[in-house]
Design an enzyme around this catalytic site. Structure first.
Site, PDB file in Angstrom:
ATOM      1  N   ILE B  13      32.581  47.596  48.764  1.00 48.85           N
ATOM      2  CA  ILE B  13      31.963  48.861  49.182  1.00 48.85           C
ATOM      3  C   ILE B  13      30.731  49.184  48.322  1.00 48.85           C
ATOM      4  O   ILE B  13      29.690  49.607  48.840  1.00 48.85           O
ATOM      5  CB  ILE B  13      33.006  50.004  49.056  1.00 48.85           C
ATOM      6  N   TYR B 166      48.246  53.823  41.618  1.00 52.39           N
ATOM      7  CA  TYR B 166      46.981  53.771  42.369  1.00 52.39           C
ATOM      8  C   TYR B 166      46.730  55.104  43.077  1.00 52.39           C
ATOM      9  O   TYR B 166      45.647  55.679  42.987  1.00 52.39           O
ATOM     10  CB  TYR B 166      47.020  52.619  43.387  1.00 52.39           C
ATOM     11  N   LYS B 170      43.736  57.991  42.635  1.00 55.61           N
ATOM     12  CA  LYS B 170      42.844  58.433  43.709  1.00 55.61           C
ATOM     13  C   LYS B 170      42.925  59.949  43.906  1.00 55.61           C
ATOM     14  O   LYS B 170      41.945  60.586  44.280  1.00 55.61           O
ATOM     15  CB  LYS B 170      43.176  57.672  45.005  1.00 55.61           C
ATOM     16  N   THR B 201      37.765  44.109  51.820  1.00 56.12           N
ATOM     17  CA  THR B 201      37.118  43.661  50.579  1.00 56.12           C
ATOM     18  C   THR B 201      38.108  42.791  49.799  1.00 56.12           C
ATOM     19  O   THR B 201      39.228  42.577  50.250  1.00 56.12           O
ATOM     20  CB  THR B 201      36.723  44.856  49.687  1.00 56.12           C
TER      21      THR B 201
HETATM   22  N1  LIG Z   1      39.110  48.247  50.132  1.00 57.84           N
HETATM   23  C1  LIG Z   1      39.733  49.331  50.554  1.00 57.84           C
HETATM   24  O1  LIG Z   1      40.390  49.334  51.604  1.00 57.84           O
HETATM   25  C2  LIG Z   1      39.664  50.612  49.781  1.00 57.84           C
HETATM   26  C3  LIG Z   1      40.285  51.750  50.306  1.00 57.84           C
HETATM   27  C4  LIG Z   1      40.234  52.927  49.606  1.00 57.84           C
HETATM   28  C5  LIG Z   1      39.549  52.990  48.419  1.00 57.84           C
HETATM   29  N2  LIG Z   1      38.957  51.863  47.895  1.00 57.84           N
HETATM   30  C6  LIG Z   1      38.254  52.008  46.619  1.00 57.84           C
HETATM   31  O2  LIG Z   1      36.956  51.487  46.760  1.00 57.84           O
HETATM   32  C7  LIG Z   1      36.431  51.137  45.486  1.00 57.84           C
HETATM   33  C8  LIG Z   1      35.748  49.791  45.603  1.00 57.84           C
HETATM   34  O3  LIG Z   1      36.717  48.846  45.986  1.00 57.84           O
HETATM   35  P1  LIG Z   1      36.413  47.606  46.941  1.00 57.84           P
HETATM   36  O4  LIG Z   1      37.433  47.616  47.989  1.00 57.84           O
HETATM   37  O5  LIG Z   1      34.987  47.559  47.302  1.00 57.84           O
HETATM   38  O6  LIG Z   1      36.846  46.416  45.979  1.00 57.84           O
HETATM   39  P2  LIG Z   1      36.005  45.265  45.259  1.00 57.84           P
HETATM   40  O7  LIG Z   1      35.250  44.491  46.246  1.00 57.84           O
HETATM   41  O8  LIG Z   1      36.982  44.589  44.401  1.00 57.84           O
HETATM   42  O9  LIG Z   1      34.979  46.088  44.358  1.00 57.84           O
HETATM   43  C9  LIG Z   1      35.336  46.628  43.124  1.00 57.84           C
HETATM   44  C10 LIG Z   1      34.117  46.679  42.261  1.00 57.84           C
HETATM   45  O10 LIG Z   1      34.494  47.217  40.988  1.00 57.84           O
HETATM   46  C11 LIG Z   1      34.130  46.281  39.991  1.00 57.84           C
HETATM   47  N3  LIG Z   1      35.039  46.303  38.871  1.00 57.84           N
HETATM   48  C12 LIG Z   1      36.346  45.954  38.849  1.00 57.84           C
HETATM   49  N4  LIG Z   1      36.850  46.057  37.610  1.00 57.84           N
HETATM   50  C13 LIG Z   1      35.834  46.479  36.837  1.00 57.84           C
HETATM   51  C14 LIG Z   1      35.709  46.763  35.461  1.00 57.84           C
HETATM   52  N5  LIG Z   1      36.748  46.634  34.636  1.00 57.84           N
HETATM   53  N6  LIG Z   1      34.508  47.152  34.991  1.00 57.84           N
HETATM   54  C15 LIG Z   1      33.450  47.276  35.813  1.00 57.84           C
HETATM   55  N7  LIG Z   1      33.503  47.034  37.123  1.00 57.84           N
HETATM   56  C16 LIG Z   1      34.685  46.637  37.633  1.00 57.84           C
HETATM   57  C17 LIG Z   1      34.185  44.947  40.676  1.00 57.84           C
HETATM   58  O11 LIG Z   1      33.494  43.985  39.921  1.00 57.84           O
HETATM   59  P3  LIG Z   1      33.789  42.392  40.156  1.00 57.84           P
HETATM   60  O12 LIG Z   1      32.954  42.028  41.343  1.00 57.84           O
HETATM   61  O13 LIG Z   1      33.359  41.742  38.898  1.00 57.84           O
HETATM   62  O14 LIG Z   1      35.258  42.262  40.425  1.00 57.84           O
HETATM   63  C18 LIG Z   1      33.553  45.289  41.990  1.00 57.84           C
HETATM   64  O15 LIG Z   1      32.171  45.382  41.871  1.00 57.84           O
HETATM   65  C19 LIG Z   1      37.612  51.173  44.550  1.00 57.84           C
HETATM   66  O16 LIG Z   1      37.540  52.357  43.782  1.00 57.84           O
HETATM   67  C20 LIG Z   1      38.807  51.226  45.470  1.00 57.84           C
HETATM   68  O17 LIG Z   1      39.900  51.868  44.871  1.00 57.84           O
HETATM   69  C21 LIG Z   1      38.998  50.678  48.562  1.00 57.84           C
END
Ligand SMILES: NC(=O)c1ccc[n+]([C@@H]2O[C@H](COP(=O)([O-])OP(=O)(O)OC[C@H]3O[C@@H](n4cnc5c(N)ncnc54)[C@H](OP(=O)(O)O)[C@@H]3O)[C@@H](O)[C@H]2O)c1
Lengths: 270, 284
Positions: B13, B166, B170, B201
């Protein structure tokens, strides 16, 4: 209660430190990594109302340990509990390991533990119960090909703890030996456990539960704590099956698992 | 040119949000966990928006000292390149964990990254947000509904349950946004939470265990990350501060009744204590 934690900046050490601080114990933390030690000290102080003293120390170096003991004595620090958590492992077969690294395992996991235990037993608080905990491993219950230089020193700790407990019986002291299966403390250990498939998952214990229950067992005068019903059953098998059979079975399982995760640096599965 | 900081901008995202905002002429500062991922993400954005003014910083936001280090770097950047103004901060970096694991401060990792990192980073950048009358946007989740804050043990260190941790993190996103609005709306800052929906993702694939197992089944039903990116874009580019707190698909949405002033203030004070800071000290 004054508690000393060796290896307080690592996964289990941190979890133990959190559990002790929650119980209101005063903590003296040591680890090799000073920066990490300061972080956990600050984290605990922000979260709990307790005293935390931290001092970096290389437990494998007599000079460094002596300097730490001088610090304790200068400040009149005495203890009611010692948690020996510092330990290391390098995966792989005996011949594939570096000679010096093999020696390092024994130097930290066994020699340093004895050095500290001896020193802190002489620095018990007078007239109070004393508790010490050794972290062995489920691996100590078996001959472990491909993890032999880890499992055998852990066996040493198991036997030593049992013997020391007997020696200290009349002295208002208890010695607990903790023999956990896998614990997920970092990405590498998570990957190592995943590589073992279903067996890895089944023999893995939650870190926070191990920390809490190990303290409870130690305080309740128990001798040995093997977290998890399956792990306890496996430990019984280790006692009744002929060692060559156990070694063959372990070799078969470990050979396959290690191929999957040995490219993961610092895999500390158990 | 308006500057927007996006954390977790190296995948999912965050990456798509940074790309879309860059397409719409914003100056983007992306934050990622590793230098390698930052370089890849920058390349990926530049391949779709050549010459986009984009810069990345690497920091492990789970660790408090890394957030503070990053805050100092970002402050220097904002002073030098955007007249000390931060138009929007998107606290998006997040993780899901299968086991109780702690940061170097001994804090549970989902709570530390999903909530405290954003809380502390916002604090370090508050003067720049105040200067610009900026927006703070958290990536929340529908899963906050039905969750509660375990005040006696917010890190769930005695009775850990990955999903509960988790969901709580949130819910904390919403409580933090609410508290920011209560404290700083009068000073021109406005905070929001975006519900991205189920998004395809790699968040679950980066972890082992039950999270990875469950994500394998859920992930294919997710929408592409470019969909929630539109809501971030909408919130960043609206001329006036949009009035709501919780948005999905560019529309205001109802949120949990557990989000209220009292709980928000309580979490704010607890978070200040856990981060070792006091927001009240910050002035524009
Ligand atoms: N996917 C869903 O369905 C969904 C639904 C609701 C909410 N969310 C929320 O959306 C947000 C983004 O998630 P996403 O689904 O896009 O997942 P994602 O693709 O795993 O993205 C997570 C991002 O956070 C970075 N990150 C992880 N650990 C970190 C750390 N210790 N320090 C700095 N950066 C870090 C990751 O870096 P790397 O690339 O190095 O791993 C990546 O850029 C999260 O807050 C998640 O809880 C996601």
């Amino acid at each position: 209660m004054n508690v000393m934690i060796m290896g307080a900046a690592g996964g289990l050490g941190r979890a133990m430190a959190v559990e002790c601080a929650r119980r209101g114990y005063h903590l003296f933390l040591t680890d090799l990594d000073e920066q990490a030690l300061l972080c956990i000290k600050a984290g605990l102080e922000r979260r709990f109302r307790t005293t935390v003293v931290a001092k970096a120390c290389d437990l494998t170096d007599g000079g460094s340990v002596d300097a730490m003991l001088c610090f304790l004595d200068r400040n009149g620090l005495k203890f009611d509990m010692l948690l020996n958590i510092a330990g290391t492992d390098f995966e792989g077969s005996f011949l594939s390991r570096e000679r010096e690294k093999i020696v390092q395992i024994i130097a930290l996991n066994d020699a340093a533990t004895l050095r500290i235990t001896h020193a802190i037993l002489h620095r018990r608080r007078q007239g109070r119960r004393f508790v010490t905990l050794f972290v062995s491993s489920l691996a100590s219950m078996f001959p472990m090909p491909l993890k032999a230089t880890y499992a055998a020193p852990k066996r040493f700790l198991l036997d030593f703890a049992t013997a020391l407990r007997q020696e200290l019986k009349g002295q208002n002291a208890n010695v607990l030996v903790l023999c956990p299966g896998g614990m997920v403390t970092n990405d590498a250990s998570a990957a190592a456990i995943a590589a073992q498939g279903i067996w890895g998952t089944l023999t893995t214990n939650p870190l926070e539960v191990v920390a809490r229950k190990a303290l409870d067992h130690a305080l309740h005068g128990k001798r040995c704590y093997i977290p998890g019903v399956l792990n306890r059953m496996l430990s019984v098998l280790g006692k009744i099956l002929p060692p060559p059979w156990v070694a063959a079975a372990v070799y078969w399982r470990w050979h396959r698992a290690q191929r999957k995760w040995l490219n993961v640096p610092n895999a500390h599965a158990r | 040119m308006q500057t927007v900081i996006v954390t977790g901008a190296t995948s999912g995202i965050g990456l798509e949000t940074a790309r879309l905002l860059a397409q719409h002429g914003m100056r983007i500062i992306g934050v990622g966990r590793t230098e390698a991922h930052c370089a890849q993400a920058k390349q990926s954005i530049l391949s779709s928006v050549p010459d986009a003014p984009i810069h990345f910083y690497a920091a492990d936001l789970m660790q408090r000292r890394e957030v503070l280090r990053l805050g100092a770097l970002l402050a220097h950047d904002l002073e030098g390149n955007s007249d000390g103004r931060l138009f929007a901060l998107i606290n998006n970096a997040g993780c899901a964990r299968s086991w109780y694991r702690t940061t170097e401060d001994g804090y549970e990792q989902q709570f530390a990254l999903n909530h405290l990192a954003g809380f502390l980073l916002t604090y370090t950048l508050l003067p720049f947000l105040l200067h610009a009358g900026g927006r703070v946007i958290m990536t929340g989740s529908q899963s906050h509904k039905g969750a509660k804050v375990y005040w006696q043990d917010v890190m769930l260190s005695r009775n850990y349950h990955p999903l509960r941790a988790y969901k709580q993190s949130k819910l904390c996103n919403l409580l933090f946004a609410q508290a920011l609005n209560d404290r700083y709306a009068a000073h021109g800052i406005r905070a929001y939470v975006v519900d991205p929906g189920l998004v395809n993702t790699d968040i679950g694939t980066k972890e082992q265990g039950i999270v990875r197992f469950a994500w394998r089944f859920r992930k294919p039903f997710g929408v592409p990350p470019a969909i929630p990116a539109q809501t971030f874009d909408f919130l960043c580019r609206a001329q006036e501060h949009p009035p709501g707190l919780y948005y999905a698909l560019c529309r205001e949405k109802p949120y949990s009744s557990a989000v209220g002033k009292e709980q928000a203030e309580r979490l704010f004070i607890l978070s200040e204590q856990l981060c070792g800071i006091t927001y009240g000290e910050v002035r524009a």
